[in-house]
Design a protein around this motif. Structure first.
Motif, PDB file in Angstrom:
ATOM      1  N   ALA A  53       0.933  -1.459   0.072  1.00 27.62           N
ATOM      2  CA  ALA A  53      -0.536   0.128  -0.202  1.00 27.62           C
ATOM      3  C   ALA A  53       0.617   1.229  -0.159  1.00 27.62           C
ATOM      4  O   ALA A  53       2.147   0.829   0.948  1.00 27.62           O
ATOM      5  N   THR A  54       0.409   1.948  -0.652  1.00 23.96           N
ATOM      6  CA  THR A  54       1.212   3.508  -0.750  1.00 23.96           C
ATOM      7  C   THR A  54       0.268   4.456  -0.537  1.00 23.96           C
ATOM      8  O   THR A  54      -1.133   4.210  -0.970  1.00 23.96           O
ATOM      9  N   GLU A  55       0.322   6.067  -0.651  1.00 28.80           N
ATOM     10  CA  GLU A  55      -0.457   6.943   0.259  1.00 28.80           C
ATOM     11  C   GLU A  55      -0.200   7.778  -1.443  1.00 28.80           C
ATOM     12  O   GLU A  55       0.062   7.892  -2.231  1.00 28.80           O
ATOM     13  N   ASP A  56      -1.207   8.128  -1.555  1.00 30.65           N
ATOM     14  CA  ASP A  56      -1.721   9.991  -2.388  1.00 30.65           C
ATOM     15  C   ASP A  56      -1.503  10.713  -2.384  1.00 30.65           C
ATOM     16  O   ASP A  56      -1.875  11.793  -3.505  1.00 30.65           O
ATOM     17  N   ASP A  57      -1.601  11.497  -1.155  1.00 32.34           N
ATOM     18  CA  ASP A  57      -1.130  12.994  -1.045  1.00 32.34           C
ATOM     19  C   ASP A  57       0.186  13.547  -0.571  1.00 32.34           C
ATOM     20  O   ASP A  57      -0.585  14.227   0.402  1.00 32.34           O
ATOM     21  N   LYS A  59       3.262  14.776  -1.019  1.00 31.67           N
ATOM     22  CA  LYS A  59       4.442  15.010  -1.898  1.00 31.67           C
ATOM     23  C   LYS A  59       5.743  15.365  -0.796  1.00 31.67           C
ATOM     24  O   LYS A  59       5.403  15.569  -0.266  1.00 31.67           O
ATOM     25  N   PRO A  60       6.854  15.405  -0.704  1.00 27.73           N
ATOM     26  CA  PRO A  60       7.131  14.381  -2.446  1.00 27.73           C
ATOM     27  C   PRO A  60       7.512  12.753  -2.101  1.00 27.73           C
ATOM     28  O   PRO A  60       8.215  12.336  -3.339  1.00 27.73           O
ATOM     29  N   PRO A  69       0.778   6.729  -9.767  1.00 24.58           N
ATOM     30  CA  PRO A  69       1.847   7.288  -7.758  1.00 24.58           C
ATOM     31  C   PRO A  69       3.238   7.684  -8.456  1.00 24.58           C
ATOM     32  O   PRO A  69       3.049   6.742  -9.059  1.00 24.58           O
ATOM     33  N   VAL A  70       3.514   8.620  -7.922  1.00 24.20           N
ATOM     34  CA  VAL A  70       4.963   8.859  -7.914  1.00 24.20           C
ATOM     35  C   VAL A  70       5.459   9.148  -7.069  1.00 24.20           C
ATOM     36  O   VAL A  70       4.763   9.121  -6.103  1.00 24.20           O
ATOM     37  N   GLY A  71       6.801   9.494  -7.020  1.00 22.77           N
ATOM     38  CA  GLY A  71       7.710  10.260  -5.816  1.00 22.77           C
ATOM     39  C   GLY A  71       8.344   9.320  -5.873  1.00 22.77           C
ATOM     40  O   GLY A  71       8.994   7.981  -5.558  1.00 22.77           O
TER      41      GLY A  71
END
Lengths: 285, 215
Positions: A53-57, A59-60, A69-71
């Motif tokens: 699982a990763t988050e979406d908000d 940054k960075p 999804p990037v970062g």
């Protein structure tokens, strides 16, 4: 003298706020209070995939660009994908759902920027730290009333609830005692205080920012040992760490092709306003 | 805001419409069934429904959503994010709709039912010919009201990773550090959706309402 005291506390503040972008392992405490059925590395190998699982908000570390999804953490995940002998299935989920998902065993791990705190260690396993961080305040560019930390006294602060930054507020308040009282307004999440900031309702907020990627790991080694010993788990992150350590040693983790977060932070701080000399120095261990 | 950001928001609007629409499509008839059970005072079942309504009305949608998505699989039932989202909204709105339908049923003129019985109509026939045609017209404003509330409560399901309008706006804001423009655009989308819904209600009332009620 007063100035000196503030500086001393500033350093302490910075040193104590090591942040890690961490692999969180399923916790013992599940939703139902029983042991979570966290899959072991063997089980994951056997079934052929691991759910991450990763988050979406955030940054960075993790954010969405054109729906993808990037970062930094997603780049880290790409690196992991290259050597693990199983498929990695990624789910993008907000922080609130992420912790619940990891602790119930719905996700095997979370690859996200989570600071290691005493509270979290009680219910989550962390990988070794992969980054350290310093807390900053962010103010509006046109706000001339704040030039240094002592100017924060009496201002309203927005902090993400449940965050490690919230736990740091007492330290900030202690720092400000010398120059007067302070008050804290708690905002629910970072989006709230970004918009509150834009509207001018609050002067600042404290957030962890990845400062730079530690490629040697020596400064964090002791801390890592401490947490690993306290949990004593040799489950999922082991393989990743075995692979990661030589990569770190060879400098591969910080090679130019993988943009380290330092650039991001610089950009952010410039954008957000505080003078460069506001950044507390992190003493080399 | 860029064109891609706007597309992301429109995508979010699609998710909001699909999930809320499915929730309403399940929740309205389910609420009707629950209301009938309570109205008919079916032993045991009526008490269970009353308990269900009280529980669901006091449970925040976010909590319910987390519970369905994360706790149900520990019982061995796999559930996807979209299914969990639709289920959450349907279960919540069914509880509220139950009370809207029940209010209509409790207000239904007893003399009409007595007359229908005198004609020898069965319970099913009474419901179909006498009660329902009047009941849905009377309940429509309340049901649409609840539907608009449900659409605005739907951001709760973002917690399990469904990127509906609000989450899409949050993502754009997190990426650009400019949270206000996407939030304003999101608000405009909600207003548009709700205006269409209320417009449909007006049309239905005009088309099917009693002549004296047609404004």
């Amino acid at each position: 003298l007063q100035e000196n005291r503030i500086m001393t506390v500033t350093v302490r503040f910075a040193r104590r706020s090591f942040l890690t972008a961490a692999l969180l392992l399923p916790a013992f405490a599940s939703f139902l209070g029983s042991d979570a059925d966290a899959a072991t590395l063997e089980e994951i190998k056997a079934r052929g995939y691991m759910i991450v699982a990763t988050e979406d908000d955030y940054k960075p570390f993790e954010f969405m660009e054109d729906g993808k999804p990037v970062g930094f953490d997603n780049e880290l995940l790409e690196e992991v994908r290259k050597f693990v002998p199983f498929e990695i299935r990624q789910e993008v989920i907000p922080w609130t759902g992420l912790l619940a998902g990891v602790s119930t065993g719905k996700y095997d791990v979370a690859v996200t920027a989570a600071m290691i705190t005493k509270e979290r260690v009680k219910s989550l396993d962390f990988s070794m730290p992969i980054a350290d961080s310093t807390h900053y305040y962010v103010k509006r560019k046109d706000d001339d009333s704040i030039k240094e930390i002592k100017d924060l006294s009496g201002k309203t602060v927005g902090v993400q609830s449940g965050s490690a930054q919230l736990e740091k507020l007492p330290e900030l308040e202690a720092m400000l005692v010398a120059s007067g009282g302070t008050q804290a307004a708690r905002f629910r999440d970072q989006h709230d205080h970004q918009s509150a900031l834009a509207r001018g309702r609050q002067a600042r907020h404290i957030r962890g920012r990845l400062c730079r990627l530690r490629t040697d790991g020596s400064g964090l080694g002791r801390r890592q040992g401490q947490y690993r010993a306290s949990r004593g788990h040799q489950r999922l992150p082991c393989r990743a760490e075995e692979e990661r350590e030589p990569r770190q040693a060879s400098g591969e983790m910080a090679r130019p092709g993988i943009p380290g977060p330092a650039g991001y932070v610089h950009a952010l701080i410039m954008e957000a306003g505080p003078r460069p000399d506001m950044r507390p120095a992190i003493p080399e261990p | 805001m860029t064109a891609t950001a706007f597309l992301t928001l429109l995508n979010g609007a699609g998710s909001t419409l699909l999930i809320s629409g499915a929730g309403i499509a399940i929740g309205v008839p389910l609420g009707f069934v629950l209301a009938l059970i309570r109205w008919a005072r079916i032993p045991v079942l009526a008490q269970i429904v009353a308990l269900y309504v009280s529980l669901l009305r006091s449970t925040p949608a976010v909590t319910l959503c987390l519970l369905i998505f994360f706790a149900v699989p520990t019982l061995g039932i796999e559930i996807g994010a979209w299914t969990a989202g639709i289920l959450t909204l349907a279960l919540v709105t069914a509880a509220f709709n139950c009370e809207i339908w029940r209010a209509g049923l409790l207000n239904f003129p007893a003399e009409q039912l007595e007359a229908a019985r005198a004609f020898g109509m069965t319970a099913g026939l009474r419901l179909r010919r006498i009660i329902f045609p009047q009941l849905w017209r009377a309940s429509l404003p309340g049901l649409v009201n609840e539907a608009t509330l449900l659409i605005k409560a739907s951001p709760a399901i973002a917690v399990i990773g469904v990127a509906e309008i609000t989450r899409a706006a949050t993502r754009i804001g997190a990426q650009t550090y400019e949270p206000l423009p996407p939030m304003l655009a999101a608000t405009a989308l909600y207003v548009a959706i709700i205006l269409v819904l209320v417009g449909l209600q007006r049309l239905t009332e005009k088309r099917y309402g009693r002549p004296e009620h047609r404004a």
